[in-house]
Write a protein that holds these residues in place. Structure first.
Motif, PDB file in Angstrom:
ATOM      1  N   THR A   7       0.843  -1.204   0.000  1.00  0.00           N
ATOM      2  CA  THR A   7       0.000   0.000   0.000  1.00  0.00           C
ATOM      3  C   THR A   7       0.873   1.248   0.000  1.00  0.00           C
ATOM      4  O   THR A   7       0.624   2.217  -0.710  1.00  0.00           O
ATOM      5  CB  THR A   7      -0.901   0.001   1.260  1.00  0.00           C
ATOM      6  N   ARG A   8       1.925   1.205   0.816  1.00  0.00           N
ATOM      7  CA  ARG A   8       2.829   2.362   0.882  1.00  0.00           C
ATOM      8  C   ARG A   8       3.474   2.625  -0.479  1.00  0.00           C
ATOM      9  O   ARG A   8       3.585   3.756  -0.920  1.00  0.00           O
ATOM     10  CB  ARG A   8       3.940   2.092   1.900  1.00  0.00           C
ATOM     11  N   TRP A  12       2.987   5.923  -2.797  1.00  0.00           N
ATOM     12  CA  TRP A  12       4.136   6.749  -3.179  1.00  0.00           C
ATOM     13  C   TRP A  12       4.182   6.953  -4.693  1.00  0.00           C
ATOM     14  O   TRP A  12       4.413   8.052  -5.189  1.00  0.00           O
ATOM     15  CB  TRP A  12       5.424   6.069  -2.689  1.00  0.00           C
ATOM     16  N   ARG A  13       3.920   5.874  -5.453  1.00  0.00           N
ATOM     17  CA  ARG A  13       3.940   5.959  -6.918  1.00  0.00           C
ATOM     18  C   ARG A  13       2.841   6.891  -7.423  1.00  0.00           C
ATOM     19  O   ARG A  13       3.052   7.692  -8.323  1.00  0.00           O
ATOM     20  CB  ARG A  13       3.719   4.554  -7.527  1.00  0.00           C
ATOM     21  N   ARG A  14       1.656   6.765  -6.808  1.00  0.00           N
ATOM     22  CA  ARG A  14       0.522   7.604  -7.226  1.00  0.00           C
ATOM     23  C   ARG A  14       0.840   9.078  -6.988  1.00  0.00           C
ATOM     24  O   ARG A  14       0.593   9.919  -7.829  1.00  0.00           O
ATOM     25  CB  ARG A  14      -0.726   7.210  -6.428  1.00  0.00           C
ATOM     26  N   LEU A 184      -2.025  15.004  -4.920  1.00  0.00           N
ATOM     27  CA  LEU A 184      -1.605  16.325  -5.389  1.00  0.00           C
ATOM     28  C   LEU A 184      -1.069  17.207  -4.262  1.00  0.00           C
ATOM     29  O   LEU A 184      -0.414  18.217  -4.514  1.00  0.00           O
ATOM     30  CB  LEU A 184      -2.783  17.048  -6.056  1.00  0.00           C
ATOM     31  N   PHE A 185      -1.374  16.841  -3.043  1.00  0.00           N
ATOM     32  CA  PHE A 185      -0.929  17.673  -1.923  1.00  0.00           C
ATOM     33  C   PHE A 185       0.505  17.330  -1.536  1.00  0.00           C
ATOM     34  O   PHE A 185       0.930  16.166  -1.610  1.00  0.00           O
ATOM     35  CB  PHE A 185      -1.842  17.458  -0.710  1.00  0.00           C
ATOM     36  N   HIS A 224       2.240  11.070   2.329  1.00  0.00           N
ATOM     37  CA  HIS A 224       2.514  12.297   3.077  1.00  0.00           C
ATOM     38  C   HIS A 224       1.320  12.716   3.935  1.00  0.00           C
ATOM     39  O   HIS A 224       0.668  13.729   3.682  1.00  0.00           O
ATOM     40  CB  HIS A 224       2.916  13.419   2.115  1.00  0.00           C
ATOM     41  N   VAL A 225       1.038  11.896   4.925  1.00  0.00           N
ATOM     42  CA  VAL A 225      -0.065  12.171   5.845  1.00  0.00           C
ATOM     43  C   VAL A 225       0.488  12.258   7.261  1.00  0.00           C
ATOM     44  O   VAL A 225       1.330  11.447   7.658  1.00  0.00           O
ATOM     45  CB  VAL A 225      -1.147  11.067   5.781  1.00  0.00           C
ATOM     46  N   GLY A 226       0.036  13.254   7.987  1.00  0.00           N
ATOM     47  CA  GLY A 226       0.447  13.403   9.379  1.00  0.00           C
ATOM     48  C   GLY A 226      -0.732  13.868  10.207  1.00  0.00           C
ATOM     49  O   GLY A 226      -1.881  13.863   9.735  1.00  0.00           O
ATOM     50  N   VAL A 227      -0.467  14.268  11.427  1.00  0.00           N
ATOM     51  CA  VAL A 227      -1.554  14.792  12.258  1.00  0.00           C
ATOM     52  C   VAL A 227      -1.154  16.151  12.836  1.00  0.00           C
ATOM     53  O   VAL A 227       0.023  16.429  13.043  1.00  0.00           O
ATOM     54  CB  VAL A 227      -1.945  13.847  13.429  1.00  0.00           C
ATOM     55  N   ASN A 228      -2.151  16.983  13.036  1.00  0.00           N
ATOM     56  CA  ASN A 228      -1.994  18.225  13.797  1.00  0.00           C
ATOM     57  C   ASN A 228      -2.604  17.995  15.167  1.00  0.00           C
ATOM     58  O   ASN A 228      -3.756  17.568  15.265  1.00  0.00           O
ATOM     59  CB  ASN A 228      -2.762  19.380  13.134  1.00  0.00           C
ATOM     60  N   THR A 229      -1.856  18.274  16.197  1.00  0.00           N
ATOM     61  CA  THR A 229      -2.374  18.088  17.548  1.00  0.00           C
ATOM     62  C   THR A 229      -2.285  19.403  18.313  1.00  0.00           C
ATOM     63  O   THR A 229      -1.186  19.932  18.510  1.00  0.00           O
ATOM     64  CB  THR A 229      -1.562  17.004  18.288  1.00  0.00           C
ATOM     65  N   VAL A 230      -3.432  19.932  18.672  1.00  0.00           N
ATOM     66  CA  VAL A 230      -3.454  21.130  19.510  1.00  0.00           C
ATOM     67  C   VAL A 230      -3.221  20.679  20.950  1.00  0.00           C
ATOM     68  O   VAL A 230      -3.972  19.860  21.480  1.00  0.00           O
ATOM     69  CB  VAL A 230      -4.798  21.877  19.387  1.00  0.00           C
ATOM     70  N   VAL A 231      -2.162  21.186  21.547  1.00  0.00           N
ATOM     71  CA  VAL A 231      -1.786  20.725  22.889  1.00  0.00           C
ATOM     72  C   VAL A 231      -2.498  21.584  23.932  1.00  0.00           C
ATOM     73  O   VAL A 231      -2.363  22.812  23.930  1.00  0.00           O
ATOM     74  CB  VAL A 231      -0.260  20.797  23.081  1.00  0.00           C
ATOM     75  N   THR A 232      -3.245  20.916  24.762  1.00  0.00           N
ATOM     76  CA  THR A 232      -3.949  21.606  25.852  1.00  0.00           C
ATOM     77  C   THR A 232      -3.585  20.916  27.169  1.00  0.00           C
ATOM     78  O   THR A 232      -2.944  19.857  27.164  1.00  0.00           O
ATOM     79  CB  THR A 232      -5.474  21.513  25.668  1.00  0.00           C
ATOM     80  N   ARG A 233      -4.030  21.492  28.262  1.00  0.00           N
ATOM     81  CA  ARG A 233      -3.702  20.822  29.528  1.00  0.00           C
ATOM     82  C   ARG A 233      -4.477  19.516  29.700  1.00  0.00           C
ATOM     83  O   ARG A 233      -4.137  18.700  30.532  1.00  0.00           O
ATOM     84  CB  ARG A 233      -3.890  21.753  30.722  1.00  0.00           C
ATOM     85  N   VAL A 234      -5.477  19.316  28.835  1.00  0.00           N
ATOM     86  CA  VAL A 234      -6.234  18.055  28.893  1.00  0.00           C
ATOM     87  C   VAL A 234      -5.463  16.912  28.238  1.00  0.00           C
ATOM     88  O   VAL A 234      -5.404  15.794  28.767  1.00  0.00           O
ATOM     89  CB  VAL A 234      -7.609  18.226  28.195  1.00  0.00           C
TER      90      VAL A 234
END
Lengths: 443, 64
Positions: A7-8, A12-14, A184-185, A224-234
């Protein structure tokens, strides 16, 4: 379950095939100090001085007519000597429509969206204007821009004009459409503030299972996928779960974002912003987790005071392009109605232009107000050795807590220590720093 | 003399790694902080190779 090698490889090829259809992104942009070279392998922006740029066969034209900012051996920051010729990246809030209703949404997005939102044709013109100006990257967001039927037109047009489009998505809707566009991203990050129950506690609703399904599908479409994590005290004490999750799903990077008092976030800022101890500990924690789970970690510009607190050294910070408030210089924001702002959290300047008019506005002396006047800072910023990198920390947090965009970042550890030592807030040149060395750098 | 040689050859001043997809702020890859100043010593020559390779590829592309 992780993502299989097959799959990877297909993803990547796509991605490579899709990007080749549109040719390479802009490779060079002249600056007063020299220029910025963009490489695709590795994916980087390389800042070089004039002599280096000349050796590469580039000419800076009128920008090189004046004297070259003086370089120094000790890492003196010549990149900050003047604002750039154009932003490196433009953050386009294509819409403020979003059904999620997250508790701390920084744009205050609603299912109806904002007033007078731009449509496809206006944004296509905006992409043209940004490309003409020399902008290199786009970060597309919202609201939730995946709901827009013309998102693909914007992405393809950006590629055709030599811009690299990147995307933040909630992963909660229109995943089929996103998977088609994904190759495309340059990078797609999914907003993920925690795993399982923590996601629900931060966001105010239980959406983790849907987001997880979207992450797996996107990862099968592009590497090329990642995550955005908003850091809070929780979620601070649960960040390890996010890193572990990213390794399990084969995600390339985690971007940690400081909680900002903007949109609905302004109302819950005091409740959710990290404690001073958490701010002081975020960099060692992030690096420890990056090392343990073998993931790249990014931190947003507002974390620069917390990075500088550990004294990695001005030269290393400059080399890694770690800048504090980069609004109105390295980046700009554009609201859903097209108005330009210094960053996505800031209000558009009075009499400011829309994106199409950015070129005429950019070099005006009054452009972006306090965001460009960081050199006039008072103590303790004025005596800080990395002030020309940090630039006083996050202006939006300053404005919310102190009432002034020009005030020092009130959550900066150095500012907190200085204020504790100077209750009357008298300037103290040559103060003794109480900052600690970063443990991972000390060995 | 070293200064003159460096001035003639020019310098890599900074490297901003990867793409920032976050549409609200400027994310910077801080992973290299794990390696401290060694990152500069090791990565600068490496990135220079890629930058020069990019130039060679551009020069080799037939024009017109």
């Amino acid at each position: 379950m992780g993502v299989g090698l097959g799959t990877r490889w297909r993803a990547w090829r796509r991605a490579r095939r899709a990007r080749r259809t549109f040719g390479a992104p802009r490779g060079f942009r002249a600056e007063r100090f020299g220029g910025i070279v963009q490489t695709e392998t590795p994916r980087a922006l390389v800042f070089v001085d004039r002599a280096y740029a000349r050796r590469l066969g580039h000419d800076g034209g009128a920008l090189w007519d004046g004297p070259e900012p003086a370089a120094t051996d000790d890492g003196g920051n010549i990149i900050s000597a003047h604002h750039l010729s154009a932003p490196l990246e433009a953050h386009l809030q294509l819409t403020n429509r979003c059904d999620a209703g997250c508790t701390g949404c920084y744009t205050g997005a609603t299912p109806q969206g904002g007033p007078a939102e731009w449509g496809r044709d206006e944004w296509l013109r905006a992409v043209d204007a940004l490309a003409d100006r020399g902008v290199l990257h786009l970060a597309l967001g919202g609201g939730e821009s995946a709901v827009l039927p013309w998102l693909g037109d914007i992405v393809r047009h950006a590629r055709a004009r030599g811009l690299v489009p990147n995307l933040t998505t909630s992963g909660l809707t229109h995943v089929d459409e996103l998977c088609e566009l994904a190759p495309l991203f340059g990078q797609i990050n999914v907003s993920l503030d925690g795993v399982g129950e923590i996601y629900a506690r931060v966001r105010g609703f239980d959406g983790f299972a849907r987001v997880d399904a979207a992450v797996q599908r996107l990862r099968a479409s592009t590497p090329h996928v990642g995550v955005n994590t908003v850091v809070t005290r929780v979620n601070y004490d649960h960040l390890e779960d996010v890193f572990r999750y990213c390794r399990t799903r084969g995600l390339s990077e985690i971007e940690l974002l400081r909680f900002k008092p903007s949109g609905r976030g302004a109302g819950v800022f005091a409740e959710l912003t990290c404690s001073d101890a958490q701010h002081r500990g975020i960099l060692p924690l992030a690096l420890r987790l990056a090392r343990r789970y073998r993931r790249r970690v990014r931190m947003d510009c507002s974390y620069t005071p917390m990075v500088a607190h550990h004294r990695p050294g001005a030269r290393l910070m400059q080399w890694l392009a770690i800048y504090g408030c980069a609004g109105g210089d390295l980046l700009i924001g554009a609201k859903a109605h097209g108005k330009v702002s210094a960053c996505s959290f800031a209000a558009p300047p009075a009499a400011g232009p829309d994106v199409v008019g950015l070129g005429d506005y950019w070099d005006r002396p009054e452009a972006f107000g306090a965001f460009r006047s960081w050199r006039e800072a008072a103590e303790p910023c004025s005596s800080c050795e990395v002030h020309d990198l940090c630039r006083g920390g996050c202006r939006v947090v300053s404005a919310h807590v102190s009432g002034s965009l020009a005030a020092p970042d009130p959550e900066c550890p150095r500012v907190i220590d200085w204020r504790a030592a100077h209750p009357a807030s008298a300037p103290a040149p040559g103060e003794i720093s109480t900052r600690r060395r970063l443990p991972v750098l000390a060995h | 003399m070293l200064k003159r040689w460096r001035a003639r050859r020019g310098r890599i001043l900074a490297v901003k790694w990867g793409y920032n997809p976050n549409s609200s702020s400027l994310g910077v890859d801080v992973t290299f902080l794990l390696f401290g100043a060694i990152a500069i010593a090791l990565m600068t020559p490496l990135i220079a190779v890629f930058v020069r390779a990019r130039r060679s590829a551009r020069d080799a592309t037939p024009k017109g």
